[in-house]
Design a protein around this motif. Structure first.
Motif, PDB file in Angstrom:
ATOM      1  N   GLN A   1      54.371 -19.195  36.205  1.00 16.39           N
ATOM      2  CA  GLN A   1      54.797 -20.526  35.370  1.00 16.39           C
ATOM      3  C   GLN A   1      55.550 -21.319  36.263  1.00 16.39           C
ATOM      4  OE1 GLN A   1      51.911 -21.883  33.422  1.00 16.39           O
ATOM      5  NE2 GLN A   1      51.575 -19.079  33.040  1.00 16.39           N
ATOM      6  N   ARG A   2      55.812 -20.712  37.014  1.00 14.26           N
ATOM      7  CA  ARG A   2      56.684 -21.679  37.848  1.00 14.26           C
ATOM      8  C   ARG A   2      58.730 -22.048  37.478  1.00 14.26           C
ATOM      9  NH1 ARG A   2      56.253 -22.148  42.880  1.00 14.26           N
ATOM     10  NH2 ARG A   2      57.710 -24.219  43.681  1.00 14.26           N
ATOM     11  N   PRO A   3      59.042 -21.394  36.525  1.00 17.81           N
ATOM     12  CA  PRO A   3      60.370 -21.906  36.159  1.00 17.81           C
ATOM     13  C   PRO A   3      61.164 -22.511  36.879  1.00 17.81           C
ATOM     14  CG  PRO A   3      60.020 -19.595  36.355  1.00 17.81           C
ATOM     15  CD  PRO A   3      58.872 -20.164  36.855  1.00 17.81           C
ATOM     16  N   THR A   4      62.033 -23.208  36.800  1.00 12.83           N
ATOM     17  CA  THR A   4      63.004 -24.388  37.573  1.00 12.83           C
ATOM     18  C   THR A   4      63.690 -23.073  37.880  1.00 12.83           C
ATOM     19  OG1 THR A   4      62.850 -25.643  36.707  1.00 12.83           O
ATOM     20  CG2 THR A   4      63.947 -26.762  38.239  1.00 12.83           C
ATOM     21  N   VAL A   5      64.277 -22.754  37.759  1.00 17.43           N
ATOM     22  CA  VAL A   5      65.538 -21.781  37.723  1.00 17.43           C
ATOM     23  C   VAL A   5      65.496 -19.934  37.142  1.00 17.43           C
ATOM     24  CG1 VAL A   5      68.005 -21.345  37.885  1.00 17.43           C
ATOM     25  CG2 VAL A   5      67.228 -23.683  38.242  1.00 17.43           C
ATOM     26  N   VAL A   6      65.503 -19.020  37.619  1.00 15.82           N
ATOM     27  CA  VAL A   6      65.735 -18.093  37.398  1.00 15.82           C
ATOM     28  C   VAL A   6      67.024 -16.910  37.360  1.00 15.82           C
ATOM     29  CG1 VAL A   6      65.446 -15.710  37.176  1.00 15.82           C
ATOM     30  CG2 VAL A   6      63.630 -17.018  37.252  1.00 15.82           C
ATOM     31  N   LYS A   7      67.766 -16.958  36.010  1.00 12.74           N
ATOM     32  CA  LYS A   7      69.415 -16.798  36.569  1.00 12.74           C
ATOM     33  C   LYS A   7      69.261 -15.301  35.342  1.00 12.74           C
ATOM     34  CE  LYS A   7      72.280 -17.184  33.214  1.00 12.74           C
ATOM     35  NZ  LYS A   7      73.226 -15.651  33.233  1.00 12.74           N
ATOM     36  N   LEU A   8      70.155 -14.514  36.551  1.00 11.02           N
ATOM     37  CA  LEU A   8      69.680 -13.076  36.280  1.00 11.02           C
ATOM     38  C   LEU A   8      71.907 -12.491  36.304  1.00 11.02           C
ATOM     39  CD1 LEU A   8      67.100 -10.753  36.803  1.00 11.02           C
ATOM     40  CD2 LEU A   8      68.062 -13.125  38.182  1.00 11.02           C
ATOM     41  N   ASN A   9      71.571 -11.092  35.639  1.00 15.00           N
ATOM     42  CA  ASN A   9      73.041 -10.846  36.510  1.00 15.00           C
ATOM     43  C   ASN A   9      72.360 -10.050  37.256  1.00 15.00           C
ATOM     44  OD1 ASN A   9      72.779  -8.497  35.490  1.00 15.00           O
ATOM     45  ND2 ASN A   9      74.151  -9.035  33.790  1.00 15.00           N
ATOM     46  N   VAL A  10      73.834  -9.383  37.922  1.00 21.47           N
ATOM     47  CA  VAL A  10      73.199  -7.859  39.261  1.00 21.47           C
ATOM     48  C   VAL A  10      72.145  -6.981  38.990  1.00 21.47           C
ATOM     49  CG1 VAL A  10      74.213  -6.548  40.858  1.00 21.47           C
ATOM     50  CG2 VAL A  10      75.067  -9.440  41.324  1.00 21.47           C
TER      51      VAL A  10
ATOM     52  N   ALA B   1      59.714 -15.966  44.739  1.00 21.11           N
ATOM     53  CA  ALA B   1      58.125 -15.577  46.188  1.00 21.11           C
ATOM     54  C   ALA B   1      56.782 -15.363  44.756  1.00 21.11           C
ATOM     55  CB  ALA B   1      57.433 -14.427  47.022  1.00 21.11           C
ATOM     56  N   LEU B   2      57.130 -14.644  43.141  1.00 19.76           N
ATOM     57  CA  LEU B   2      56.929 -14.447  42.634  1.00 19.76           C
ATOM     58  C   LEU B   2      56.973 -15.613  41.550  1.00 19.76           C
ATOM     59  CD1 LEU B   2      57.651 -10.662  41.671  1.00 19.76           C
ATOM     60  CD2 LEU B   2      55.406 -12.043  42.790  1.00 19.76           C
ATOM     61  N   GLY B   3      57.424 -16.939  42.113  1.00 19.31           N
ATOM     62  CA  GLY B   3      56.581 -18.022  41.682  1.00 19.31           C
ATOM     63  C   GLY B   3      58.118 -18.916  40.769  1.00 19.31           C
ATOM     64  N   ALA B   4      59.293 -18.046  40.744  1.00 16.10           N
ATOM     65  CA  ALA B   4      60.265 -19.212  40.373  1.00 16.10           C
ATOM     66  C   ALA B   4      60.742 -20.372  41.347  1.00 16.10           C
ATOM     67  CB  ALA B   4      61.599 -18.197  40.297  1.00 16.10           C
ATOM     68  N   ARG B   5      60.776 -21.326  41.383  1.00 16.20           N
ATOM     69  CA  ARG B   5      61.391 -22.220  42.666  1.00 16.20           C
ATOM     70  C   ARG B   5      62.682 -21.711  42.529  1.00 16.20           C
ATOM     71  NH1 ARG B   5      60.005 -27.766  38.656  1.00 16.20           N
ATOM     72  NH2 ARG B   5      57.440 -26.758  38.642  1.00 16.20           N
ATOM     73  N   TRP B   6      64.045 -21.145  41.611  1.00 11.60           N
ATOM     74  CA  TRP B   6      65.174 -21.350  42.193  1.00 11.60           C
ATOM     75  C   TRP B   6      65.682 -19.810  41.694  1.00 11.60           C
ATOM     76  CZ3 TRP B   6      69.138 -23.978  45.743  1.00 11.60           C
ATOM     77  CH2 TRP B   6      68.129 -25.421  45.814  1.00 11.60           C
ATOM     78  N   CYS B   7      66.405 -19.099  42.305  1.00 11.24           N
ATOM     79  CA  CYS B   7      67.003 -17.700  41.709  1.00 11.24           C
ATOM     80  C   CYS B   7      68.612 -17.902  41.684  1.00 11.24           C
ATOM     81  CB  CYS B   7      66.342 -16.933  42.143  1.00 11.24           C
ATOM     82  SG  CYS B   7      66.930 -14.875  41.850  1.00 11.24           S
ATOM     83  N   ILE B   8      68.721 -17.254  40.548  1.00 16.41           N
ATOM     84  CA  ILE B   8      70.183 -17.262  40.920  1.00 16.41           C
ATOM     85  C   ILE B   8      70.798 -16.396  40.734  1.00 16.41           C
ATOM     86  CG2 ILE B   8      72.155 -18.321  39.840  1.00 16.41           C
ATOM     87  CD1 ILE B   8      71.203 -21.393  39.488  1.00 16.41           C
ATOM     88  N   VAL B   9      71.559 -15.093  40.817  1.00 12.07           N
ATOM     89  CA  VAL B   9      72.109 -13.608  40.411  1.00 12.07           C
ATOM     90  C   VAL B   9      73.560 -13.854  39.995  1.00 12.07           C
ATOM     91  CG1 VAL B   9      73.287 -10.944  41.199  1.00 12.07           C
ATOM     92  CG2 VAL B   9      70.669 -12.789  41.012  1.00 12.07           C
ATOM     93  N   THR B  10      74.258 -14.212  38.718  1.00 10.86           N
ATOM     94  CA  THR B  10      76.079 -13.829  38.258  1.00 10.86           C
ATOM     95  C   THR B  10      76.743 -13.283  38.874  1.00 10.86           C
ATOM     96  OG1 THR B  10      75.555 -13.533  36.299  1.00 10.86           O
ATOM     97  CG2 THR B  10      75.769 -15.654  36.535  1.00 10.86           C
ATOM     98  N   ARG B  11      78.042 -12.744  39.867  1.00 11.83           N
ATOM     99  CA  ARG B  11      78.607 -11.566  39.843  1.00 11.83           C
ATOM    100  C   ARG B  11      79.508 -11.412  38.667  1.00 11.83           C
ATOM    101  NH1 ARG B  11      77.314 -12.331  46.271  1.00 11.83           N
ATOM    102  NH2 ARG B  11      78.240 -14.151  45.998  1.00 11.83           N
TER     103      ARG B  11
END
Length: 294
Positions: free
Chosen positions: A161-170, A196-206
């Motif tokens: 569904q192409r979310p604008t951002v996926v945010k998750l931690n490591v 590649a699976l659909g998210a427009r951006w991916c953010i990984v917090t550390r």
């Protein structure tokens, strides 16, 4: 519960105790409200604890549209050790809800009056709710800036569904793809896969290591402001809230991460999840750098 120091096996006397509504989506809503945004919080509540959540948010002035369910809302305890500057969470596992409960929550989202400028979907799904729930929420809000803070199958199921951002931690990224994230190459490979699976951006917090950002092609590194950490619980939720504020204001994702990172750090300076000082956020933004990564 805040203690001067925590020594397992003894009688511990809390210096202070604060009962308040919490959980990922509530933390996000509380931070948004603190930053002056109009927000509405959705989810499931049940029993006397559920009524406490409603009262607490009413007192705070946070609008909500919860679905009443039969199971009692779970109780979680955060133990803050002031000496070690460390927080430990004791989490009650959630009870299952029904398929009808899930349908009612989705219907509430579908019929929200006035629409919204951003949709944030946070946390794991309750038992009884299908893995495609987040995807169906995204379908209900086409064209709206969306941030999904989740992991595992519910996250993977919503990516088409192409979310604008996926945010998750490591850790959550590793659990989602069931592989280690010890190296930078492994981390980046998984982030590219999310896009590649659909998210427009991916953010990984550390945590204190900042955050990594990608659109599937280029990468950016986001630094973290230095604060005297009391408890990191809820900092990821504060990050998501700050991100939403700036994206709704028109910032691109890497730029929005400056405010997001400042919110995460400000939350860590407070013992209570989802609580922060907006003045501190403004002060910390100047410390944070966003740089293209090699």
């Amino acid at each position: 519960m805040t203690f001067d120091r925590v020594r397992p096996g003894g009688v511990l006397r809390a210096r202070s105790v604060h009962d308040f509504a919490s959980g990922k989506s509530i933390n996000v809503a509380r931070v948004l409200h603190t930053l002056g945004e109009s927000v509405r919080c959705l989810g499931f509540v049940g029993g006397e604890r559920g009524r406490m959540i409603r009262r607490d948010l009413d007192t705070a002035g946070i609008e909500h549209a919860f679905i009443e369910v039969t199971p009692q809302t779970r109780l979680c305890v955060t133990v803050v050790d002031r000496e070690q500057r460390r927080a430990t969470e004791f989490i009650e596992e959630p009870a299952d809800v029904t398929e009808r409960d899930g349908a009612a929550l989705l219907d509430t989202l579908l019929h929200m009056p006035g629409g919204c400028s951003a949709l944030l979907l946070s946390g794991s799904l309750a038992g009884g709710v299908a893995d495609d729930f987040y995807g169906r929420c995204l379908e209900a809000a086409p064209g709206v800036t969306s941030i999904v803070d989740g992991r595992g199958e519910p996250l993977l199921a919503c990516l088409p569904q192409r979310p604008t951002v996926v945010k998750l931690n490591v850790e959550e990224l590793g659990l989602t793809f069931r592989r280690g994230m010890e190296s930078q190459s492994a981390l980046r490979s998984a982030m590219v896969e999310v896009c590649a699976l659909g998210a427009r951006w991916c953010i990984v917090t550390r945590g204190s290591g900042g955050a990594a950002v990608t659109d599937g092609e280029a990468f950016w590194d986001v630094s973290s402001a230095r604060v005297e950490t009391v408890s990191g619980v809820g900092s990821g939720d504060a990050f998501a809230a700050g991100l939403a504020v700036r994206m709704a204001a028109g910032d691109d994702v890497p730029t929005a991460c400056r405010t997001a990172s400042a919110c995460g750090a400000a939350n860590a300076a407070c013992p209570d999840a989802g609580h922060l000082d907006p003045t501190l956020v403004d002060q910390l933004i100047d410390e944070i750098r966003v740089r293209p990564a090699r």
